[in-house]
Enzyme design. Structure first.
Site, mmCIF file in Angstrom:
data_model
loop_
_atom_site.group_PDB
_atom_site.id
_atom_site.type_symbol
_atom_site.label_atom_id
_atom_site.label_comp_id
_atom_site.label_asym_id
_atom_site.label_seq_id
_atom_site.Cartn_x
_atom_site.Cartn_y
_atom_site.Cartn_z
ATOM 1 N N ASP A 232 -5.650 -4.377 1.063
ATOM 2 C CA ASP A 232 -4.773 -3.464 1.794
ATOM 3 C C ASP A 232 -5.476 -2.637 2.861
ATOM 4 O OD1 ASP A 232 -2.627 -4.285 0.250
ATOM 5 O OD2 ASP A 232 -2.919 -2.706 -1.243
ATOM 6 N N ASP A 256 -4.632 1.757 4.980
ATOM 7 C CA ASP A 256 -3.510 2.023 4.089
ATOM 8 C C ASP A 256 -3.662 3.425 3.503
ATOM 9 O OD1 ASP A 256 -1.160 1.603 2.761
ATOM 10 O OD2 ASP A 256 -1.984 0.315 1.222
ATOM 11 N N ASP A 260 -5.660 4.998 -3.701
ATOM 12 C CA ASP A 260 -4.467 4.515 -4.390
ATOM 13 C C ASP A 260 -4.786 4.305 -5.858
ATOM 14 O OD1 ASP A 260 -3.159 4.534 -1.986
ATOM 15 O OD2 ASP A 260 -2.557 2.427 -2.040
ATOM 16 N N ARG A 312 1.666 12.641 1.353
ATOM 17 C CA ARG A 312 1.169 12.027 0.115
ATOM 18 C C ARG A 312 -0.163 12.627 -0.341
ATOM 19 N NH1 ARG A 312 2.457 5.499 0.527
ATOM 20 N NH2 ARG A 312 4.689 5.701 0.963
#
EC number: 4.2.2.2
Length: 434
Positions: A232, A256, A260, A312
């Site tokens: 990603d 990205d 994560d 985020r």
């Protein structure tokens, strides 16, 4: 009707299979076994009473500001004294012999990742070669050679270096990547991947300008190479893994996410990091349909969410997230968001809203009406709100869930600038306080 139901079931099955085998082109017997072991480790790492972990963390923060020793550690730096301003840093940074006792770092982790030991049970391996020429037969002396070993290793760096990864770096169990004493930059290439493993520490490095990798045949252990699909372009991708600690890492400009955490990962602490110049910063749970993320438990503490960030910080699905004593100095859309009823406890953070009137709210709920999200437990305790920032709470009183052993609150948001002032990779010198 039955045919339609079968078709829908097949789509869901293959979608679930694709998700659970993220970036693995051939989910062979090796990866199937590794996935099952990782799931078992994650279930074991999960704590049924997460409030006790938050209490333990809060007590440590509170203790770091008590007593004469605290006053010494918080003195001004006019004469070059070491400053260690939070309980993780106080554990090691002001010791001149830190480089001779690197593995003592494992005594310092707090929060949900507190049982992480990384490569402490193994030898020290020194990276001397910044190249990444072979993905299937990496040279001894490279970072890739170290992270794929099947035994515990504490990986350090013999000199400052920039490592451009040709494809994603797949990290095996029981590893520490310790950049202290050198300026180590993972830059301009592919990401770090922590997939279906346990017990990994990443500390004291810079990660920036990460691009997606095209995939192909990549070695992921001493005994196995496999075909990978396109990665990603995250900074660090944590997939189906447990007991992970990310500390004092500087991250910026990845394709990205910066970090994560997905597919049932749990027992994770992300601390003392400096995050800048990015849109989708930190994702905790990647799919609304992946209910296994219910076991996800993550501590996000003492981080500085800095210039050029958009949203985020984190964005959560399911699970339990303790967001404590972080400094949010920049965002454009929102800071903390989520869907699928995650529990989010925000304690002692400083939220400085942007000048954009529509972006003053710290929180953002996705894909749910107020009648639904009003039941989610999102709480703000001791946070400092600046420039019109505000946190929309929901759910019943979280205090009722606390263990009676320790009801000590985190330090209020007014302390945050001090607690986070040394976030990111540090310029540590051997035989000197860091």
């Amino acid at each position: 009707m039955k045919a339609a139901q079968f078709f829908l079931y097949s789509l869901l099955f293959f979608a679930s299979a694709a998700l659970s085998s993220a970036n693995i082109a051939e989910f062979d017997e090796y990866w199937q076994k590794k996935s099952k072991v990782a799931q078992a480790k994650a279930k074991k790492a999960y704590t049924p009473h997460p409030e006790e972990v938050t209490n333990h963390f809060n007590k440590a923060v509170h203790s770091s500001f008590e007593g004469n020793s605290t006053r010494r550690n918080l003195r001004t730096n006019k004469l070059g004294q070491c400053l260690a301003t939070n309980p993780i840093d106080r554990c090691w940074r002001c010791k001149k012999n830190w480089s001779a006792n690197r593995k003592d770092l494992v005594k310092c982790v707090k929060g949900f990742g507190r049982k992480t030991t990384g490569g402490a049970a193994g030898e020290i391996y020194v990276v001397t070669d910044p190249s990444d020429d072979s993905l299937t037969d990496p040279k001894f002396g490279t970072l890739r050679w170290g992270v794929i070993q099947d035994r515990p290793l504490w990986i350090i760096f013999g000199k400052s270096m920039v490592i451009r990864l040709k494809q994603e770096l797949i990290i095996n169990n029981d590893k520490t990547i310790d950049g202290r004493g050198a300026n180590v930059q993972i830059a301009g290439g592919a990401q770090l991947t922590v997939q279906f493993v346990h017990n990994v520490i990443i500390h004291g490095i810079h990660i920036h300008d990460i691009k997606p990798g095209e995939g192909g045949l990549i070695r992921d252990s001493e005994k196995h190479s496999g075909i990978r699909t396109r990665s990603d372009g995250d900074g660090i991708s944590i997939i189906g893994s447990s007991n992970i600690w990310i500390d004092h890492v500087s991250l910026a400009r990845c394709s990205d996410g910066l970090i994560d955490v997905i597919l049932g990962s749990t027992a994770i602490t992300i601390s003392n990091c400096h995050l800048t110049e990015h849109d989708d910063v930190m994702l905790l749970g990647a799919s609304d349909t992946y209910t296994q993320d219910e076991i996800m438990q993550v501590t996000v503490a003492f981080n500085h969410f800095g210039r050029g960030l958009v949203q985020r910080m984190p964005r959560c699905r399911y699970g339990f997230v303790h967001v404590v004593n972080n400094d949010y100095t920049h965002w454009i859309m929102y800071a903390v968001g989520g869907s699928q009823h995650p529990t989010i406890i925000s304690q002692g953070n400083r939220y400085i809203a942007p000048h954009i009137e529509a972006a003053k709210e710290v929180t953002k709920r996705d894909y749910a009406e107020p009648a639904e999200w009003s039941k989610w437990t999102w709480k703000s305790q001791g946070d400092l709100f600046v420039s019109g920032a505000f946190f929309v709470e929901s759910g019943g009183p979280f205090e009722n869930k606390y263990s009676k052993k320790d009801l000590i609150k985190a330090k209020p948001g007014t302390f945050v600038q001090r607690l986070t002032r040394f976030s990111g990779a540090l310029n540590c010198k051997e035989n000197m306080e860091c």
